[in-house]
Design a protein around this motif. Structure first.
Motif, PDB file in Angstrom:
ATOM      1  N   THR A  12       4.696  71.067  78.417  1.00 60.42           N
ATOM      2  CA  THR A  12       5.993  71.236  79.083  1.00 60.42           C
ATOM      3  C   THR A  12       6.905  72.038  78.147  1.00 60.42           C
ATOM      4  N   ASP A  13       8.137  72.284  78.579  1.00 62.41           N
ATOM      5  CA  ASP A  13       9.103  72.845  77.640  1.00 62.41           C
ATOM      6  C   ASP A  13       9.328  71.815  76.539  1.00 62.41           C
ATOM      7  N   SER A  14       9.963  72.207  75.450  1.00 62.56           N
ATOM      8  CA  SER A  14      10.127  71.289  74.324  1.00 62.56           C
ATOM      9  C   SER A  14      11.044  70.118  74.708  1.00 62.56           C
ATOM     10  N   VAL A  15      10.548  68.899  74.545  1.00 67.06           N
ATOM     11  CA  VAL A  15      11.364  67.719  74.855  1.00 67.06           C
ATOM     12  C   VAL A  15      12.498  67.596  73.830  1.00 67.06           C
ATOM     13  N   ILE A  16      12.236  68.007  72.583  1.00 67.70           N
ATOM     14  CA  ILE A  16      13.274  67.950  71.549  1.00 67.70           C
ATOM     15  C   ILE A  16      14.473  68.786  71.984  1.00 67.70           C
ATOM     16  N   ARG A  17      14.187  70.002  72.406  1.00 65.78           N
ATOM     17  CA  ARG A  17      15.289  70.903  72.766  1.00 65.78           C
ATOM     18  C   ARG A  17      15.906  70.504  74.106  1.00 65.78           C
ATOM     19  N   ARG A  18      15.108  69.920  74.998  1.00 69.20           N
ATOM     20  CA  ARG A  18      15.634  69.403  76.261  1.00 69.20           C
ATOM     21  C   ARG A  18      16.648  68.286  75.989  1.00 69.20           C
ATOM     22  N   MET A  19      16.348  67.446  74.980  1.00 69.52           N
ATOM     23  CA  MET A  19      17.250  66.321  74.692  1.00 69.52           C
ATOM     24  C   MET A  19      18.609  66.801  74.175  1.00 69.52           C
ATOM     25  N   THR A  20      18.625  67.966  73.505  1.00 72.67           N
ATOM     26  CA  THR A  20      19.918  68.540  73.103  1.00 72.67           C
ATOM     27  C   THR A  20      20.734  68.891  74.347  1.00 72.67           C
ATOM     28  N   ARG A  21      20.069  69.450  75.357  1.00 78.06           N
ATOM     29  CA  ARG A  21      20.792  69.813  76.585  1.00 78.06           C
ATOM     30  C   ARG A  21      21.302  68.546  77.285  1.00 78.06           C
ATOM     31  N   ILE A  22      20.470  67.501  77.313  1.00 73.59           N
ATOM     32  CA  ILE A  22      20.877  66.240  77.964  1.00 73.59           C
ATOM     33  C   ILE A  22      22.039  65.605  77.193  1.00 73.59           C
ATOM     34  N   SER A  23      21.969  65.640  75.860  1.00 74.27           N
ATOM     35  CA  SER A  23      23.065  65.091  75.040  1.00 74.27           C
ATOM     36  C   SER A  23      24.364  65.813  75.355  1.00 74.27           C
ATOM     37  N   ASN A  24      24.295  67.135  75.422  1.00 76.27           N
ATOM     38  CA  ASN A  24      25.504  67.914  75.708  1.00 76.27           C
ATOM     39  C   ASN A  24      26.062  67.562  77.084  1.00 76.27           C
ATOM     40  N   GLN A  25      25.158  67.382  78.035  1.00 76.02           N
ATOM     41  CA  GLN A  25      25.571  67.068  79.407  1.00 76.02           C
ATOM     42  C   GLN A  25      26.385  65.769  79.455  1.00 76.02           C
ATOM     43  N   TYR A  26      25.990  64.766  78.655  1.00 77.15           N
ATOM     44  CA  TYR A  26      26.688  63.468  78.684  1.00 77.15           C
ATOM     45  C   TYR A  26      27.722  63.320  77.566  1.00 77.15           C
ATOM     46  N   GLY A  27      27.929  64.374  76.784  1.00 74.94           N
ATOM     47  CA  GLY A  27      28.871  64.269  75.669  1.00 74.94           C
ATOM     48  C   GLY A  27      28.407  63.244  74.636  1.00 74.94           C
ATOM     49  N   ALA A  28      27.103  63.130  74.449  1.00 78.45           N
ATOM     50  CA  ALA A  28      26.567  62.146  73.492  1.00 78.45           C
ATOM     51  C   ALA A  28      26.609  62.715  72.070  1.00 78.45           C
ATOM     52  N   VAL A  29      26.641  61.821  71.080  1.00 76.71           N
ATOM     53  CA  VAL A  29      26.480  62.257  69.690  1.00 76.71           C
ATOM     54  C   VAL A  29      25.006  62.647  69.568  1.00 76.71           C
ATOM     55  N   ASN A  30      24.751  63.915  69.276  1.00 75.77           N
ATOM     56  CA  ASN A  30      23.376  64.418  69.386  1.00 75.77           C
ATOM     57  C   ASN A  30      22.577  64.210  68.106  1.00 75.77           C
ATOM     58  N   LEU A  31      21.802  63.133  68.067  1.00 79.63           N
ATOM     59  CA  LEU A  31      20.895  62.917  66.920  1.00 79.63           C
ATOM     60  C   LEU A  31      19.453  63.189  67.367  1.00 79.63           C
ATOM     61  N   SER A  32      19.288  64.078  68.348  1.00 77.62           N
ATOM     62  CA  SER A  32      17.935  64.385  68.832  1.00 77.62           C
ATOM     63  C   SER A  32      17.344  65.560  68.050  1.00 77.62           C
ATOM     64  N   GLN A  33      17.624  66.784  68.468  1.00 82.41           N
ATOM     65  CA  GLN A  33      17.064  67.959  67.772  1.00 82.41           C
ATOM     66  C   GLN A  33      17.633  68.009  66.353  1.00 82.41           C
ATOM     67  N   GLY A  34      16.735  68.134  65.360  1.00 81.59           N
ATOM     68  CA  GLY A  34      17.155  67.995  63.967  1.00 81.59           C
ATOM     69  C   GLY A  34      17.826  69.236  63.404  1.00 81.59           C
ATOM     70  N   PHE A  35      19.150  69.251  63.390  1.00 84.44           N
ATOM     71  CA  PHE A  35      19.866  70.341  62.708  1.00 84.44           C
ATOM     72  C   PHE A  35      21.213  69.818  62.228  1.00 84.44           C
ATOM     73  N   PRO A  36      21.723  70.339  61.106  1.00 87.09           N
ATOM     74  CA  PRO A  36      22.967  69.833  60.519  1.00 87.09           C
ATOM     75  C   PRO A  36      24.194  70.216  61.331  1.00 87.09           C
ATOM     76  N   ASP A  37      25.262  69.416  61.190  1.00 83.64           N
ATOM     77  CA  ASP A  37      26.557  69.807  61.753  1.00 83.64           C
ATOM     78  C   ASP A  37      27.541  70.101  60.618  1.00 83.64           C
ATOM     79  N   PHE A  38      26.993  70.244  59.389  1.00 80.15           N
ATOM     80  CA  PHE A  38      27.861  70.632  58.274  1.00 80.15           C
ATOM     81  C   PHE A  38      27.535  72.064  57.862  1.00 80.15           C
ATOM     82  N   GLU A  39      28.421  72.639  57.044  1.00 79.76           N
ATOM     83  CA  GLU A  39      28.327  74.074  56.745  1.00 79.76           C
ATOM     84  C   GLU A  39      27.247  74.397  55.725  1.00 79.76           C
ATOM     85  N   PRO A  40      26.673  75.575  55.830  1.00 79.13           N
ATOM     86  CA  PRO A  40      25.770  76.057  54.777  1.00 79.13           C
ATOM     87  C   PRO A  40      26.573  76.294  53.490  1.00 79.13           C
ATOM     88  N   PRO A  41      25.889  76.486  52.345  1.00 74.47           N
ATOM     89  CA  PRO A  41      26.598  76.743  51.091  1.00 74.47           C
ATOM     90  C   PRO A  41      27.535  77.957  51.205  1.00 74.47           C
TER      91      PRO A  41
END
Ligand code: GLN
Length: 389
Positions: A12-41
């Protein structure tokens, strides 16, 4: 109309990336697809601003900009403890995602077998199918996610062309010991197989565990394609910069595959990341300590709430046991979690070959305030998601 390619029917399409879309849809705190929300150096971002005015707008050399390969060779030579030639032993790719796909295509012919440990990062399943290869799954057993030596040797007896090794491992958080890696190396030698590594979490390893680069084990350099990326190490997952390190006989082929897949990674970004590769030991200690604190914060919070979980030795994922909610589908559970509790997670079933439905994955590459907000929301989990059975 004729049917489209049957090549993609097996996944199927990636479930990891699908969960990011679902999180956004419900305004959830997205701890699904693994990427930082802090700045690079800051050094990397500063260089990015300059690069915009320095005429890096056209293709770079297909297997990577000269300066990037030189800086990368210097850094990896230091960490891997062997000299790496920037011109003949590195192929820069569009993320480790492309590195892994190119590595599988470099090594296998259609019909070849590939050993994959289960649980595994979901891309490997699709990589193997797209290459026309056949996976042989070998289970890793919790709580430490160890393999059984006899099961691994039985897989090697089927004469695989290669083994895929994710170390530190997503989603289990396992860091393979030197002894375990040596056992794999002995089998790779005995049965003449290649090893394709995914080492994107090489610098996210919690003490006292230590990362051992598979390619550095005696005799393994010749048969290892070391894949990794700059995404996790420098918090730039959207830059899509990855690489394969291997001896010239292998990179000669990998360069061809990469060239026709993507031509090259984004030229300005290859330039802008160079200061990061020149960082000293301090940066990597800081990264480890930062992630150690984030891991502790999330795990302590989960303990306080009373949710059972794995204890990661490396990488930034934790698997939560949701058995007591009695859901038949972990995908359904994750939708309910995003909708009613407001936290995005990935269903564990997307990582397992076996029919596992009682785990979900959270990641903790987030600011402390984001993790605290997720924990606040999770406090209501037992009230908001009543047990089904
Ligand atoms: N490695 C990340 C994860 O497992 C995501 C990577 C990606 O989506 N390309 O969530």
């Amino acid at each position: 109309m004729k049917a489209l390619s049957s090549r993609t029917a097996g996944f199927t399409d990636s479930v990891i990336r699908r969960m990011t879309r679902i999180s956004n849809q419900y305004g959830a705190v997205n701890l699904s697809q693994g990427f930082p929300d802090f700045e690079p150096p800051a050094e990397i971002l500063k260089r990015l601003e300059q690069v915009a005015h320095e005429d890096y707008n056209q293709y770079s050399i297909t297997w990577g900009a000269q300066k990037l390969r030189e800086a990368l060779a210097q850094k990896q030579s230091r960490f891997m403890g062997r000299p790496i030639d920037p011109n003949s032993e590195i192929v820069v790719t569009c993320g480790s995602t492309e590195a892994m796909m190119a590595a599988v295509m470099t090594v296998t012919d259609p019909g070849d077998k590939l050993i994959v440990f289960s649980p595994f990062y979901e891309n490997y399943g699709a990589d193997v199918i797209l290459a026309g290869a056949e996976p042989i799954y070998v289970p890793l057993y919790p709580p430490e996610f160890n393999f059984r030596p006899e099961e691994l040797e039985a897989a090697f007896r089927q004469h695989p062309k290669a083994l895929i090794l994710c170390n530190p491992s997503n989603p289990s958080g396992k860091v393979f010991t030197r002894q375990e890696l040596q056992f794999i190396a002995d089998l790779a030698g005995k049965y003449d197989a290649y090893v394709i590594t995914d080492e994107v979490y090489e610098h996210i390893v919690y003490q006292p565990y230590e990362h051992v680069y598979f390619a550095t084990l005696p005799g393994m350099w010749e048969r290892t394609l070391s894949c990794s990326s700059l995404s996790k190490t420098y918090s730039i997952t959207g830059w899509r910069l990855g690489y394969i390190i291997a001896p010239p006989a292998i990179t000669d082929v990998a360069k061809k595959v990469h060239d026709f897949l993507t031509v090259g990674a984004a030229a300005p970004l290859q330039e802008a990341v160079v200061p990061g590769l020149l960082f000293g030991r301090d940066y990597y200690d800081w990264l480890r300590d930062t992630y150690t604190a984030k891991r502790d914060l999330l795990l302590r919070g989960l303990d306080d709430i009373g949710i059972e979980h794995t204890n990661p030795q490396g990488a930034y994922y934790v698997l939560l046991d949701i058995s007591r909610f009695g859901f038949d589908s972990d995908l359904e559970f994750c939708e309910v979690l995003a909708r009613d509790v407001g936290v995005g997670a990935v269903p564990g079933s997307s990582f397992f070959r076996e029919p596992v439905n009682h785990l979900i994955r959270l990641h903790f590459a987030k600011k402390d305030e984001t993790l605290n907000e997720a924990l606040n929301r999770l406090e209501s989990i037992f009230r908001k998601i009543p047990a089904k059975k």
